[in-house]
Motif scaffolding. Structure first.
Motif, PDB file in Angstrom:
ATOM      1  N   ILE A 297     -12.473  -2.722   8.586  1.00 13.11           N
ATOM      2  CA  ILE A 297     -11.689  -2.463   8.337  1.00 13.11           C
ATOM      3  C   ILE A 297     -10.574  -2.741   9.037  1.00 13.11           C
ATOM      4  O   ILE A 297      -9.360  -3.557   7.936  1.00 13.11           O
ATOM      5  N   GLU A 298     -10.118  -2.508   9.749  1.00 12.83           N
ATOM      6  CA  GLU A 298      -8.829  -2.619  10.045  1.00 12.83           C
ATOM      7  C   GLU A 298      -8.203  -4.402  10.203  1.00 12.83           C
ATOM      8  O   GLU A 298      -7.260  -4.396   9.631  1.00 12.83           O
ATOM      9  N   ASN A 299      -9.622  -4.967  10.617  1.00 18.06           N
ATOM     10  CA  ASN A 299      -8.674  -6.931  10.431  1.00 18.06           C
ATOM     11  C   ASN A 299      -9.589  -6.708   9.266  1.00 18.06           C
ATOM     12  O   ASN A 299      -9.235  -8.277   9.403  1.00 18.06           O
ATOM     13  N   GLY A 300      -9.663  -5.882   8.724  1.00 24.12           N
ATOM     14  CA  GLY A 300      -9.310  -7.131   6.894  1.00 24.12           C
ATOM     15  C   GLY A 300     -11.107  -7.941   6.407  1.00 24.12           C
ATOM     16  O   GLY A 300     -10.876  -8.821   5.798  1.00 24.12           O
ATOM     17  N   GLU A 301     -11.283  -7.528   7.598  1.00 25.46           N
ATOM     18  CA  GLU A 301     -12.768  -8.078   7.362  1.00 25.46           C
ATOM     19  C   GLU A 301     -14.201  -7.501   6.700  1.00 25.46           C
ATOM     20  O   GLU A 301     -15.029  -7.894   6.311  1.00 25.46           O
TER      21      GLU A 301
ATOM     22  N   HIS B 115       1.256  -5.382   4.236  1.00 28.11           N
ATOM     23  CA  HIS B 115       0.272  -5.967   3.403  1.00 28.11           C
ATOM     24  C   HIS B 115      -1.452  -5.137   3.779  1.00 28.11           C
ATOM     25  O   HIS B 115      -1.662  -4.809   2.867  1.00 28.11           O
ATOM     26  N   HIS B 116      -1.874  -4.498   5.235  1.00 24.87           N
ATOM     27  CA  HIS B 116      -3.063  -3.466   5.088  1.00 24.87           C
ATOM     28  C   HIS B 116      -2.821  -2.018   4.309  1.00 24.87           C
ATOM     29  O   HIS B 116      -4.174  -1.648   3.515  1.00 24.87           O
ATOM     30  N   ALA B 117      -1.807  -1.770   4.487  1.00 21.44           N
ATOM     31  CA  ALA B 117      -1.377  -0.658   4.354  1.00 21.44           C
ATOM     32  C   ALA B 117      -1.591  -0.703   2.525  1.00 21.44           C
ATOM     33  O   ALA B 117      -1.634   0.095   2.621  1.00 21.44           O
ATOM     34  N   SER B 118      -1.018  -1.533   2.232  1.00 22.99           N
ATOM     35  CA  SER B 118      -0.454  -1.454   0.727  1.00 22.99           C
ATOM     36  C   SER B 118      -1.801  -1.086   0.166  1.00 22.99           C
ATOM     37  O   SER B 118      -2.299  -0.782  -1.248  1.00 22.99           O
ATOM     38  N   MET B 119      -2.976  -1.855   0.301  1.00 19.54           N
ATOM     39  CA  MET B 119      -3.928  -1.582   0.174  1.00 19.54           C
ATOM     40  C   MET B 119      -4.931  -0.374   0.247  1.00 19.54           C
ATOM     41  O   MET B 119      -5.904   0.031  -0.716  1.00 19.54           O
TER      42      MET B 119
END
Length: 279
Positions: A156-160, A256-260
């Motif tokens: 999740i942290e790595n956007g995978e 970028h990730h936090a916005s998700m």
């Protein structure tokens, strides 16, 4: 005086809780800090988790927060008790630090009909036994089956987590927890990262199994806490502001990730982990 509510997580996951809190308490001021540079916490030792968590909590205190929410199950499991019973008594007994485990344990029994629950969390949360103890306290007749999911947070942290390869690891841990008992009818997501893969989780479980995330539960518990503690509620400033900080120097990637996780645009500020140590 600017006295916001502090929200802490080891990375992004606490933003799912923060999202629910701000939906129910939109008028308050908030400061969020994600210790992304030192994440994930799940496989770290008790002492390290306590040290990192306490450093972030002290930094939030320095920003004027009289109340801090540990929106992180690992930190709540391995650091909260020491912070509440020892650290605060030495530094400032008037300040408060709350976690996510007790508020969840208080209500999770209301979701199950078979009185059998599966708890999914990090290795640190599972090994602590915190959910076993807390749920047993509030619902002594409920059976709890735990399952560590060590690869979920990195994915999740790595956007995978949306990639096809993630499906294998989602199914792997779900099969392992369901193999412990065919009567499990409720699955608790005991990690604030996991709501991002909730749809995948639900797709890999029998239709009758209910999946419970913590965001709304923790938010409702905070509303109740402030109603019961006017001495704290009246301290808090109410300008409807939110500030975001991260210990990673790549703030663009964090945003970028936090916005998700937050389901809204996030603009963060870098705070060095070295500066946290000085607090």
């Amino acid at each position: 005086m600017h006295q916001p509510i502090g929200i802490f997580d080891s990375g992004f996951g606490g933003l799912t809780v923060f999202k629910s809190i701000i939906e129910q308490l939109p008028d308050y001021d908030y400061i969020y800090i994600g210790d992304n540079a030192r994440a994930p916490y799940g496989n770290r030792s008790f002492n390290t988790i306590h040290q990192y968590t306490w450093e972030c909590v002290q930094w939030l205190f320095e920003q004027g927060c009289p109340l801090v929410i540990l929106a992180c199950n690992t930190a709540s499991a391995k650091a909260l008790r020491t912070i509440q019973q020892q650290d605060l008594k030495i530094t400032d007994p008037a300040k408060r630090v709350l976690g996510v485990i007790r508020s969840t344990a208080e209500v999770i029994g209301d979701y199950t009909k078979t009185k059998e629950i599966g708890v999914l969390g990090t290795k640190g949360t599972v090994q602590s036994g915190s959910y076993l103890m807390e749920i047993q306290h509030f619902f002594p007749d409920i059976k709890v089956y735990q399952q560590a999911c060590p690869l979920w947070v990195p994915l999740i942290e790595n956007g995978e987590y949306n990639q096809p390869g993630a499906d294998y690891f989602v199914k792997l841990y779900l099969d392992q927890v369901m193999e412990q008992s065919p009567n499990i009818d409720t699955i608790l997501l005991a990690c604030t990262h996991y709501p991002l893969i909730q749809e995948k989780i639900e797709a890999n479980l029998p239709a009758h199994v209910k999946v419970v995330a913590q965001g709304d539960i923790v938010a409702k518990s905070l509303v109740d806490y402030l109603q019961r503690h006017p001495e704290m509620e009246t301290k808090l400033s109410k300008n409807g502001t939110s500030e975001f900080y991260t210990t990673t120097d790549d703030t663009a990637d964090f945003d970028h990730h936090a916005s998700m996780f937050f389901s809204a645009p996030v603009k963060s500020t870098f705070i060095s982990a070295n500066d946290l140590v000085k607090c």
